[in-house]
Design a protein around this motif. Structure first.
Motif, short mmCIF file in Angstrom:
data_model
loop_
_atom_site.label_atom_id
_atom_site.label_comp_id
_atom_site.label_asym_id
_atom_site.label_seq_id
_atom_site.Cartn_x
_atom_site.Cartn_y
_atom_site.Cartn_z
N GLN A 170 4.12 14.92 6.84
CA GLN A 170 2.92 14.10 6.76
C GLN A 170 1.66 14.91 7.04
OE1 GLN A 170 3.04 9.99 8.23
NE2 GLN A 170 1.35 10.51 9.62
N THR A 172 -2.64 14.13 7.82
CA THR A 172 -3.48 13.02 8.27
C THR A 172 -4.90 13.49 8.55
OG1 THR A 172 -1.53 12.07 9.37
CG2 THR A 172 -3.66 11.15 9.98
N THR A 185 -6.20 8.02 7.98
CA THR A 185 -5.40 7.75 6.79
C THR A 185 -4.52 8.96 6.54
OG1 THR A 185 -5.48 7.02 4.47
CG2 THR A 185 -7.11 8.66 5.14
N TRP A 186 -3.38 8.74 5.92
CA TRP A 186 -2.41 9.82 5.80
C TRP A 186 -1.70 9.79 4.46
CZ3 TRP A 186 -1.53 5.29 8.34
CH2 TRP A 186 -0.40 4.57 7.97
N ASN A 188 2.22 11.21 2.92
CA ASN A 188 3.50 11.79 3.34
C ASN A 188 4.46 11.89 2.16
OD1 ASN A 188 4.62 9.18 3.04
ND2 ASN A 188 4.22 8.67 5.18
N LYS A 314 4.90 -5.41 0.05
CA LYS A 314 4.68 -4.35 1.02
C LYS A 314 3.42 -3.53 0.71
CE LYS A 314 9.50 -3.90 2.40
NZ LYS A 314 10.67 -2.99 2.58
N LYS A 315 2.40 -4.23 0.22
CA LYS A 315 1.08 -3.62 0.00
C LYS A 315 1.15 -2.38 -0.88
CE LYS A 315 0.50 -3.58 4.46
NZ LYS A 315 -0.08 -3.39 5.81
N LYS A 316 1.78 -2.55 -2.04
CA LYS A 316 1.93 -1.46 -3.00
C LYS A 316 1.37 -1.89 -4.36
CE LYS A 316 6.25 0.17 -0.88
NZ LYS A 316 7.69 0.42 -1.14
N LYS A 356 1.02 3.53 -2.28
CA LYS A 356 1.54 2.94 -1.05
C LYS A 356 0.48 2.97 0.05
CE LYS A 356 6.20 4.69 -2.09
NZ LYS A 356 7.32 5.52 -1.59
N GLY A 357 0.77 2.25 1.13
CA GLY A 357 -0.10 2.27 2.31
C GLY A 357 -1.45 1.63 2.06
N GLU A 359 -4.34 -1.60 1.81
CA GLU A 359 -4.78 -2.64 2.73
C GLU A 359 -4.66 -4.01 2.08
OE1 GLU A 359 -5.66 -2.14 5.85
OE2 GLU A 359 -5.37 0.03 5.66
#
Length: 393
Positions: A170, A172, A185-186, A188, A314-316, A356-357, A359
């Motif tokens: 990862q 960040t 924010t990251w 990975n 899943k917020k994708k 991914k990830g 909001e």
């Protein structure tokens, strides 16, 4: 991710002075850069002109509020746990009951910093590292800003973090929001065997920051200040001068537990080298001659057409787009504002991917362009029509 430190302003001569801003991350070439500083870790001991071991549990550097280094770490850092031999620097975490400032600890490890000794500015920083995989550890190669402000106002750049026995690598970024609180924010990936040797790099040019694994782009972010959205804040702090750290934490926020209570247990992170590159002076770069000029015109790739941009669980967001002939890959850029301030970016050779990830309840704007490579240079097509997707689930 979160590594709190008390920073002290200092006036020092560093290798970061006189930094030049140059081409965007996807275009930089080490052929046009030179090493301004490096530690190849030759010899039999740590070079104290470059590094200082930090010891204890954090209290000596920030008072009682920094116990556990701000991350709930469970080890006692000792200078004896870092060594140099056979061309590599080694940080060893191990089960070793000790006492520091009347507090008992079950594990020891090491953490070294180049603060007040070596600072790096814009350019490319890279280390070649072999990471351990073990229960309850959190090895990292990272940087903190030198502007004299306390975290997170100083900024933090985590070039490499790994966790427990997970395959995840990862990267960040941390910066302050407009009220001073931490924003991060990251990016990975699980596509690497993290226990093998890899290079981990970070490139900054004053407009963007990009992370690399084995010199392959992982993710690129804008470093322009972001005025709106949940990621709003002073991202420009990521353009400042920074110093470098290496450590293995035992336990802590992201370690997924604690190491074994076993006298035979240990975990070693090896570092082959760490190097800081900057652009060569203009007079050192060979001018283009007529022989270097292509005799045939290279056409730009065709415009990409996005065929699907759909929010899934899943917020994708699932993306699909039509294949463009004779291209090397695609540059995908997304942001939660239509001006693309503070955008995120990834490259792919496939015609579908998942963002991914994200909001929840945010609206994302997405655009894609294709690129080809000619004589080592990337040639980009025009951006696709921007797709707008709201994350509802």
């Amino acid at each position: 991710m979160k590594k709190v430190m008390l920073l002290v302003a200092s006036l020092i001569a560093t290798v970061a002075l006189g930094v030049t801003v140059f081409a965007a991350p996807q275009k930089f070439s080490l052929d046009n850069m030179e090493i301004k500083w490096s530690d190849e870790f030759n010899g039999t001991e740590l070079n104290r002109s470059n590094w200082t071991p930090q010891v204890g549990d954090g209290r000596a550097y920030g008072g009682p509020n920094l116990i556990g280094w701000g991350n709930k770490e469970k080890q006692n850092y000792k200078a004896e746990n870092v060594s140099v031999s056979d061309g590599t620097m080694k940080i060893t975490a191990k089960y070793e009951p000790t006492t520091y400032m009347n507090t008992k600890y079950s594990w020891t490890s090491a953490r070294i910093t180049s603060d007040k000794l070596v600072h790096v500015g814009l350019g490319y920083v890279e280390a070649r590292i072999k990471i351990p995989s073990s229960q309850g550890i959190w090895p990292a190669f990272w940087m903190l800003g030198t502007n004299g402000k306390t975290w997170p106002a100083c900024g933090e750049i985590d070039i490499m973090e790994a966790f427990n026995t997970r395959p995840t690598l990862q990267s960040t970024i941390h910066y302050p929001n407009w009220s001073g609180a931490d924003v991060y924010t990251w990016a990975n990936t699980d596509d690497y065997d993290k226990t093998q040797w890899h290079t981990f790099g970070c490139y900054r040019d004053g407009k963007t920051i990009a992370f690399y694994i084995d010199r392959t782009l992982l993710r690129e972010y804008s470093t322009e200040d972001l005025m709106t959205s949940d990621k709003a804040g002073k991202r420009s702090v990521l353009n400042d001068d920074y110093y470098i750290l290496f450590n293995i934490a035992c336990g802590g926020n992201l370690a997924g537990g604690v190491p074994p209570y076993n006298p035979e247990w240990n975990a070693v992170m090896e570092v082959d080298y760490v190097r800081y590159y900057k652009e060569k002076p203009a007079q050192s770069v060979q001018p283009t001659t007529k022989k270097d000029v292509p005799t045939t015109k290279v056409t730009k790739p065709a415009k990409v057409k996005i065929t699907q941009a759909k929010n899934v669980k899943k917020k994708k967001i699932n993306l699909k787009f039509k294949k463009v002939k004779a291209v090397k890959g695609y540059q995908v850029r997304w942001c939660n504002n239509k001006k693309f301030n503070g955008y995120e970016e990834k490259r792919t050779s496939k015609t579908k991917m998942t963002l991914k990830g994200l909001e929840k309840k945010a609206t994302y704007f997405i655009k894609i362009r294709a690129y080809k490579v000619s004589k080592g240079k990337k040639i980009y097509g025009v951006w696709s029509k921007v797709k707008r997707v709201k994350v509802k689930k």
